[in-house]
Design a protein around this motif. Structure first.
Motif, short mmCIF file in Angstrom:
data_model
loop_
_atom_site.label_atom_id
_atom_site.label_comp_id
_atom_site.label_asym_id
_atom_site.label_seq_id
_atom_site.Cartn_x
_atom_site.Cartn_y
_atom_site.Cartn_z
N LEU A 1 -131.89 -12.81 -41.75
CA LEU A 1 -133.24 -13.08 -42.74
C LEU A 1 -132.23 -14.18 -43.46
CD1 LEU A 1 -133.07 -9.62 -41.71
CD2 LEU A 1 -135.16 -9.83 -43.28
N THR A 2 -132.80 -14.68 -44.79
CA THR A 2 -132.17 -15.32 -45.35
C THR A 2 -132.09 -14.65 -46.64
OG1 THR A 2 -132.98 -17.47 -43.92
CG2 THR A 2 -132.09 -18.01 -46.35
N ILE A 3 -131.33 -15.12 -46.69
CA ILE A 3 -130.97 -14.77 -48.61
C ILE A 3 -131.38 -15.59 -49.72
CG2 ILE A 3 -129.42 -13.86 -50.44
CD1 ILE A 3 -127.69 -12.91 -47.95
N ARG A 4 -132.90 -14.65 -50.23
CA ARG A 4 -133.02 -15.38 -50.76
C ARG A 4 -132.66 -15.66 -52.40
NH1 ARG A 4 -138.79 -13.72 -50.34
NH2 ARG A 4 -139.27 -15.45 -51.86
N ALA A 5 -132.43 -14.93 -52.85
CA ALA A 5 -131.99 -14.22 -54.36
C ALA A 5 -130.68 -13.01 -53.92
CB ALA A 5 -132.96 -14.36 -54.88
N GLU A 6 -130.38 -13.14 -54.77
CA GLU A 6 -129.30 -11.67 -54.83
C GLU A 6 -129.24 -11.02 -56.40
OE1 GLU A 6 -125.86 -10.43 -52.22
OE2 GLU A 6 -125.96 -13.00 -52.48
N VAL A 7 -129.09 -10.37 -56.89
CA VAL A 7 -129.19 -9.73 -57.51
C VAL A 7 -128.29 -8.20 -58.30
CG1 VAL A 7 -130.32 -8.88 -60.35
CG2 VAL A 7 -131.34 -10.38 -59.10
N VAL A 8 -127.57 -9.01 -59.67
CA VAL A 8 -126.23 -8.04 -59.87
C VAL A 8 -126.97 -6.94 -60.84
CG1 VAL A 8 -123.50 -7.57 -60.53
CG2 VAL A 8 -124.89 -9.48 -58.27
N ALA A 9 -126.83 -5.60 -60.77
CA ALA A 9 -127.29 -4.79 -61.52
C ALA A 9 -126.38 -4.87 -62.95
CB ALA A 9 -127.71 -3.51 -61.32
N THR A 10 -126.83 -4.87 -63.85
CA THR A 10 -126.19 -4.68 -65.48
C THR A 10 -126.70 -3.85 -66.41
OG1 THR A 10 -128.31 -6.53 -66.48
CG2 THR A 10 -125.72 -7.45 -65.22
N THR A 11 -125.48 -3.36 -67.21
CA THR A 11 -126.10 -2.27 -67.40
C THR A 11 -126.39 -2.85 -69.58
OG1 THR A 11 -124.42 -0.82 -66.33
CG2 THR A 11 -125.08 -0.64 -68.75
N PRO A 12 -127.71 -2.34 -69.52
CA PRO A 12 -127.76 -2.41 -70.71
C PRO A 12 -127.17 -1.79 -72.49
CG PRO A 12 -130.19 -1.46 -69.77
CD PRO A 12 -128.38 -1.16 -69.12
N PRO A 13 -127.31 -2.97 -73.19
CA PRO A 13 -126.30 -2.31 -73.94
C PRO A 13 -126.25 -0.66 -74.43
CG PRO A 13 -127.44 -4.19 -74.99
CD PRO A 13 -127.92 -3.69 -73.51
N GLY A 14 -124.88 -0.42 -74.39
CA GLY A 14 -125.38 1.07 -75.35
C GLY A 14 -125.54 2.13 -74.19
N GLU A 15 -125.70 1.49 -73.14
CA GLU A 15 -125.55 2.57 -71.96
C GLU A 15 -123.88 2.73 -71.21
OE1 GLU A 15 -127.63 3.15 -67.73
OE2 GLU A 15 -129.25 3.08 -69.25
N VAL A 16 -124.28 3.93 -70.80
CA VAL A 16 -122.58 4.25 -70.22
C VAL A 16 -122.59 4.58 -69.14
CG1 VAL A 16 -121.27 4.05 -72.84
CG2 VAL A 16 -122.41 6.65 -70.94
N ALA A 17 -123.67 4.98 -68.39
CA ALA A 17 -123.52 5.61 -67.02
C ALA A 17 -123.67 4.70 -65.79
CB ALA A 17 -125.27 6.33 -66.85
N ARG A 18 -123.20 4.92 -64.97
CA ARG A 18 -122.61 3.89 -63.97
C ARG A 18 -122.95 5.23 -62.93
NH1 ARG A 18 -117.78 3.36 -62.05
NH2 ARG A 18 -115.48 4.40 -63.01
N LEU A 19 -123.03 4.21 -61.06
CA LEU A 19 -122.49 4.81 -60.11
C LEU A 19 -120.81 5.08 -60.25
CD1 LEU A 19 -124.40 2.60 -57.52
CD2 LEU A 19 -124.67 4.94 -58.54
N ASP A 20 -120.52 6.15 -59.60
CA ASP A 20 -118.93 5.98 -59.22
C ASP A 20 -118.91 6.48 -57.88
OD1 ASP A 20 -120.22 8.98 -58.51
OD2 ASP A 20 -119.24 10.17 -59.99
N ARG A 21 -120.03 6.35 -57.17
CA ARG A 21 -118.97 6.02 -55.58
C ARG A 21 -120.41 5.67 -55.33
NH1 ARG A 21 -119.63 11.69 -56.35
NH2 ARG A 21 -117.93 11.83 -57.11
N PRO A 22 -120.43 5.20 -53.42
CA PRO A 22 -121.34 4.68 -53.26
C PRO A 22 -121.98 5.79 -52.13
CG PRO A 22 -118.80 3.87 -51.54
CD PRO A 22 -119.27 4.81 -52.55
N LEU A 23 -123.01 5.04 -51.19
CA LEU A 23 -123.81 5.99 -50.41
C LEU A 23 -122.85 6.19 -49.42
CD1 LEU A 23 -127.04 7.22 -50.22
CD2 LEU A 23 -127.66 4.98 -49.20
#
Length: 142
Positions: free
Chosen positions: A97-119
């Motif tokens: 497959l060709t990678i058409r685009a990639e997006v890195v998730a960003t945290t909205p201002p004021g949000e403090v939650a994040r992943l702490d481990r991969p799947l």
């Protein structure tokens, strides 16, 4: 535990395909079932008779979600060519497959939650399964 089997831990990515009517189908790929070749291409080992494989052939698009503590990335993919059977595993096909685009998730201002481990996943496999998976990974990298 069965004799001769060992515990295998790893990290999975989430592959999402769409059926003909647009219904999403999610599957998990271990690190020995996908290979990134540079910035623009990804090879996948997919069970030939699976819903994932038929969706890829039919719609020719997918997304791949990478989860890591420091980054969540989504790759938007388009099937480059018809799948080919894998020599290392006749039950699977290689999808390039060709990678058409990639997006890195960003945290909205004021949000403090994040992943702490991969799947993570855990599976038991014997030496034959270990060798087969190694050959599949090598074939994806060619």
């Amino acid at each position: 535990m069965e004799e001769g089997r060992t515990k295998r831990r790893g990290e999975a990515v989430i592959l999402t395909t769409l059926s003909a009517n647009g219904f999403p189908h999610h599957s998990f790929l271990s690190e020995d079932e996908w290979h990134r070749a540079g910035d623009r291409s990804i090879s996948l080992a997919v069970i030939t008779s699976s819903r994932t494989a038929s969706n890829l052939v039919e719609r020719k698009i997918a997304t791949l979600l990478f989860l890591a503590p420091d980054e969540v990335r989504t790759a938007f993919l388009k099937l480059r060519r018809a799948p080919r059977p894998l020599v290392a595993d006749p039950d699977r096909s290689r999808f390039v497959l060709t990678i058409r685009a990639e997006v890195v998730a960003t945290t909205p201002p004021g949000e403090v939650a994040r992943l702490d481990r991969p799947l993570h996943y855990l599976r038991w496999q014997d030496r034959h399964e270990t060798a087969r998976r190694k050959r599949v990974k090598e074939e994806l990298g060619k």
